[in-house]
Structures are given as structure tokens and as C-alpha cells.
Design a protein around this motif. Sequence first.
Motif, mmCIF file in Angstrom:
data_model
loop_
_atom_site.group_PDB
_atom_site.id
_atom_site.type_symbol
_atom_site.label_atom_id
_atom_site.label_comp_id
_atom_site.label_asym_id
_atom_site.label_seq_id
_atom_site.Cartn_x
_atom_site.Cartn_y
_atom_site.Cartn_z
ATOM 1 N N CYS A 1 7.974 -5.253 -10.602
ATOM 2 C CA CYS A 1 6.469 -4.729 -10.351
ATOM 3 C C CYS A 1 5.627 -5.804 -9.858
ATOM 4 N N LEU A 2 4.890 -5.323 -8.570
ATOM 5 C CA LEU A 2 4.098 -5.451 -7.938
ATOM 6 C C LEU A 2 2.744 -5.117 -7.892
ATOM 7 N N THR A 3 1.879 -6.375 -7.939
ATOM 8 C CA THR A 3 0.627 -6.818 -8.163
ATOM 9 C C THR A 3 -0.373 -5.662 -7.838
ATOM 10 N N ASP A 4 0.439 -4.782 -6.788
ATOM 11 C CA ASP A 4 -0.973 -3.262 -5.751
ATOM 12 C C ASP A 4 -0.006 -1.814 -7.034
ATOM 13 N N GLY A 5 0.696 -2.650 -7.666
ATOM 14 C CA GLY A 5 1.185 -1.253 -8.931
ATOM 15 C C GLY A 5 2.178 -0.379 -8.639
ATOM 16 N N ALA B 1 5.387 -13.442 13.306
ATOM 17 C CA ALA B 1 5.484 -12.030 13.536
ATOM 18 C C ALA B 1 7.633 -11.767 13.942
ATOM 19 N N VAL B 2 7.871 -12.320 14.636
ATOM 20 C CA VAL B 2 8.961 -12.331 15.587
ATOM 21 C C VAL B 2 10.006 -12.398 14.268
ATOM 22 N N CYS B 3 9.882 -12.887 12.968
ATOM 23 C CA CYS B 3 10.709 -13.090 11.894
ATOM 24 C C CYS B 3 10.508 -11.914 10.775
ATOM 25 N N ALA B 4 9.187 -11.002 10.811
ATOM 26 C CA ALA B 4 9.037 -10.251 10.755
ATOM 27 C C ALA B 4 9.777 -8.879 11.489
ATOM 28 N N ALA B 5 10.219 -9.142 12.631
ATOM 29 C CA ALA B 5 10.914 -8.287 13.370
ATOM 30 C C ALA B 5 12.436 -8.510 12.674
ATOM 31 N N LEU B 6 12.485 -9.771 12.982
ATOM 32 C CA LEU B 6 13.974 -9.675 12.811
ATOM 33 C C LEU B 6 14.312 -9.325 11.105
ATOM 34 N N HIS B 7 13.558 -9.295 10.218
ATOM 35 C CA HIS B 7 14.576 -7.919 8.972
ATOM 36 C C HIS B 7 14.426 -6.911 9.523
ATOM 37 N N ARG B 8 13.288 -5.742 10.313
ATOM 38 C CA ARG B 8 13.354 -5.121 9.849
ATOM 39 C C ARG B 8 14.494 -4.825 11.132
ATOM 40 N N ARG B 9 14.608 -5.396 11.492
ATOM 41 C CA ARG B 9 16.133 -5.362 12.611
ATOM 42 C C ARG B 9 17.386 -5.338 11.861
ATOM 43 N N GLY B 10 17.427 -5.996 10.890
ATOM 44 C CA GLY B 10 18.315 -6.078 10.585
ATOM 45 C C GLY B 10 18.673 -5.018 8.879
ATOM 46 N N GLY B 11 17.310 -3.699 9.457
ATOM 47 C CA GLY B 11 17.749 -3.354 7.961
ATOM 48 C C GLY B 11 16.955 -3.292 7.612
ATOM 49 N N VAL B 12 16.619 -3.737 6.308
ATOM 50 C CA VAL B 12 15.771 -4.848 5.368
ATOM 51 C C VAL B 12 14.196 -4.386 5.173
ATOM 52 N N GLU B 13 14.064 -4.023 3.841
ATOM 53 C CA GLU B 13 12.774 -3.671 4.161
ATOM 54 C C GLU B 13 11.630 -4.552 3.746
ATOM 55 N N LEU B 14 10.656 -4.757 3.830
ATOM 56 C CA LEU B 14 9.508 -5.857 4.288
ATOM 57 C C LEU B 14 7.896 -5.549 3.504
ATOM 58 N N VAL B 15 7.651 -5.863 2.326
ATOM 59 C CA VAL B 15 7.109 -5.271 1.385
ATOM 60 C C VAL B 15 5.582 -6.963 1.635
ATOM 61 N N THR B 16 5.048 -7.038 2.210
ATOM 62 C CA THR B 16 3.617 -8.190 2.717
ATOM 63 C C THR B 16 2.389 -7.490 1.884
ATOM 64 N N GLY B 17 1.355 -8.629 1.766
ATOM 65 C CA GLY B 17 0.857 -8.810 1.363
ATOM 66 C C GLY B 17 0.503 -8.414 -0.019
ATOM 67 N N THR B 18 1.567 -8.511 -0.577
ATOM 68 C CA THR B 18 1.107 -8.207 -2.584
ATOM 69 C C THR B 18 2.518 -8.883 -3.325
ATOM 70 N N GLY B 19 2.070 -9.397 -4.878
ATOM 71 C CA GLY B 19 2.601 -10.236 -5.031
ATOM 72 C C GLY B 19 3.013 -9.945 -6.359
ATOM 73 N N VAL B 20 3.780 -10.773 -7.727
ATOM 74 C CA VAL B 20 4.519 -10.078 -7.966
ATOM 75 C C VAL B 20 4.395 -10.443 -9.552
ATOM 76 N N ALA B 21 3.601 -8.608 -10.673
ATOM 77 C CA ALA B 21 2.938 -8.715 -11.971
ATOM 78 C C ALA B 21 3.994 -9.166 -12.329
ATOM 79 N N THR B 22 5.288 -8.991 -12.830
ATOM 80 C CA THR B 22 6.050 -9.121 -13.381
ATOM 81 C C THR B 22 7.437 -8.289 -13.410
ATOM 82 N N LEU B 23 8.585 -8.630 -13.790
ATOM 83 C CA LEU B 23 9.670 -8.062 -13.889
ATOM 84 C C LEU B 23 10.556 -7.056 -14.951
ATOM 85 N N ARG B 24 10.481 -6.236 -14.537
ATOM 86 C CA ARG B 24 10.812 -5.098 -15.677
ATOM 87 C C ARG B 24 12.400 -5.000 -16.455
ATOM 88 N N GLY B 25 12.829 -4.650 -17.431
ATOM 89 C CA GLY B 25 14.010 -4.762 -17.990
ATOM 90 C C GLY B 25 14.085 -5.831 -19.057
#
Length: 410
Positions: free
Chosen positions: A220-224, A188-212
Motif C-alpha cells: 500500500c503506497l502513501t498516494d493511496g 535520469a539515466v538510471c531511470a531509463a535503464l529500468h524502463r529499458r529492462g521492462g521494469v515499472e518505476l513508481v517514484t515520488g511516493t512512499g510505502v504506507a503499509t504491507l498487505r497480507g
Amino acid sequence: MRTVTIVGASLSGLHAARELRAQGFDGRLVIVGEEPHHPYDRPPLSKTFLTGGADESRLALTDAEETAGLDAEWLLGVRARGLDPRGRTVLLDDGRTVSTDGVVIATGASARRLPGKSLAGVHTLRTLDDARALRAGLTRGPRRVVVIGGGFIGAETASSCARLGHTVTVVEAAPLPLVPQLGTAMAAVCAALHRRGGVELVTGTGVATLRGAATVTGVCLTDGRTLPADIVIVGIGAVPNSAWLAGSTLVPQDGVPCDDGCVTALPQVVAVGDVARVGGIRAEHWTSATEQPRAAAANLLAGRTLVTARTLPYFWSDQYDSRIQFAGRHREGDTVRVTEGEITDDGLPGESGFLARYERDGRTVAVLAVDRPRAFLRARRELRREPQRDERAPDGRQGRERQETEPAAL
């Protein structure tokens, strides 16, 4: 033993060469490397090299004087494709063979890739060439960067990209990044470091495919959801480079199985570093790559296991101007206590950082520090003096310890 061949011009391969010479081997020494480069330091690739703070000359692990002193034959830019234990021969991809009396397997690991077609703008970060390509992509103006994987490589790369002024999103399938390495509370501390660094953290979902079509445009994430992306960095772990041993009677099992002294089932063959599964554990740690070769060289020259190489795991990681240091072996269920410094109400390290201890059955089994190096050094020394027990999982199995900054710090 007249000839020893080290397969892998890696950190562990270089240390094996140093140890062989230091322990008295004065015969022919051959070092085979798949990359065209002499051994270099991988941890800076995701940090100072990526941000432009270090050039390639500062990555080199040897200089001309040491290279000459090792008196080795360097066969670089060629891959080993087989090991013939009967003929005591290493087979190379270009058709050459190297007759040898002893072998050190130090082929390391390769970045795990996403399945599917290759798209421009999609990167892994494991080698110098990987880092060169990514750094070039990051210099083309502000980019939307998506990092897949919140492990050490992912976090360090995200931190570097944010420092360069890019818009960064990290996608992690687990509820928090680095849970296997640090446990839920400290992750949880490492997650807070991401937030402090201005980086968006998306958790609890995987990658379905790449677009292009030819170049990546989104993830494209598994949550749609779909995240727009100009650059995608894949940091989802590493695969040991052991496939070339197929047919040698060594059966790779998430690496090359060895005893506690890095000795394999084949006579006069030892393994070290990220590819070695020593005593049932494959440890992708910088310290393992530098400490295992001492025992491996001694046992190879002796022809039997005289020295063990099971050492206390240690790794570090630099993220968002904070240094994370960890030593020991923890398991889910260990009690975690902050014994020095503090974690603030928003989950961040206090101004002077903190030191946390992982405890089990009344004893400290691991320590973690964030921005508290002196306290960590003292705690690590204390931990090393503790008798080391067999750290098998409750079901009796032994597992894998990963330090994805070796690129680990790997």
C-alpha cells in the motif's frame, strides 16, 4: 601486543587480518563473526548468485591455504555483545569472553527493515542467508515482485528478477532513483535503464503499509494505490552494527567515530568498513572496506595515528546489462558534462556508453561512466592524482557516502 581480536568476519575484517600478518604481527589473532560463514563476497548476491550464475563456492574470499596461513582462531556463528576497554575484553553472546590487547571493529551494517509485523515473502538482501531465501522464493514460478527502494541494491535486485522473467515494480520515494549518489541528471539515466529492462518505476511516493495476513499480498503506497505482490524486497539502506558497543565509552554516531587513520577514542581500538565513520564520513564502499585496513593495522600496531585512510571513493553497479562506475565526491550544484560517448534522446547510454565529469570551481571532482570502462579507468587515475580538498558540505558538516551494492560495490 600479544592478542588482536577482529570483531566481524567481513570483507574488511578479512583484509584487517591480512594486513596485520603482512605488517609483522605474529601473535594470537582472533576473528569473531556473527554469521556461521567464513568471509564471502557480497556484490554477487544481488546479481549472479540470485540469477543462478554463481554458486556459493564462488563467493568465498579465502581458501584453505590462506585460512591456514593466517593462523587465526575463527569464532563463527556468535555475536559480540560488548567491549570492556578497562579489562581489554570482548564479550560474546554465548557467555564467552576474549581477552585482547587490540581490537579491530569490522562489524559492518545490517539491512534496514520496514516497521510492522513480519510477513512471509518479504525479504532484505544483505547476507548470504538473505540471498538463499530470496533465490528460493524466486524459483517458484512467475512472481509479482515489488522492490521498495531504488538504490543500488534495489536496482540490481530488480534487474536480476526481471532477467528471471518476473513482473517487477520498483517503488522509490524520491523523484528519481540514485539522486544522492549520482545527482539529478545522471539519475535520469538510471531511470531509463529500468524502463529499458521492462521494469515499472513508481517514484515520488512512499510505502504506507504491507498487505497480507501471514504472507504478503500487496504494498500500500502513501498516494493511496496498492500494488499486488507475491514477493517484496526491501532495499532502503543499512544501519551500522554498532549497538553492541553501548557502554564502552565509544558513542556510536551513525557508525563508530574515528580519526582519518581509523583510530577510535579508545586506546588500541580501530574500526574499518561499513561501521567506521572515518574522518566524519561513513563510506559503504567495497574499496573502503579493502583500503582502510592497511592504515588501521599500521596505526593499531604503532599505538598512534601514523597513516591516514581517506581515499578517493569508488563504486560500481551492474544493472540491466550495463555497468555503472563512479569515482570521487560530488555535491548538488556541480556541473555535469558528458565528455565521451553520448546519452540518447530517450535518456539511455549510447551504443558505446558514455563518460561524464562532475566539475566544481573549474576542476573535476568526480567521474561517472556507463559501459565505458577504459575511459573510466583513465579518468579515475587522473582524478586520483588531483589534490584532495576537504569535502565538507557548505554548512560545515560532513556526511555519509553510501554504496548499497555491498552488499558495494559494492
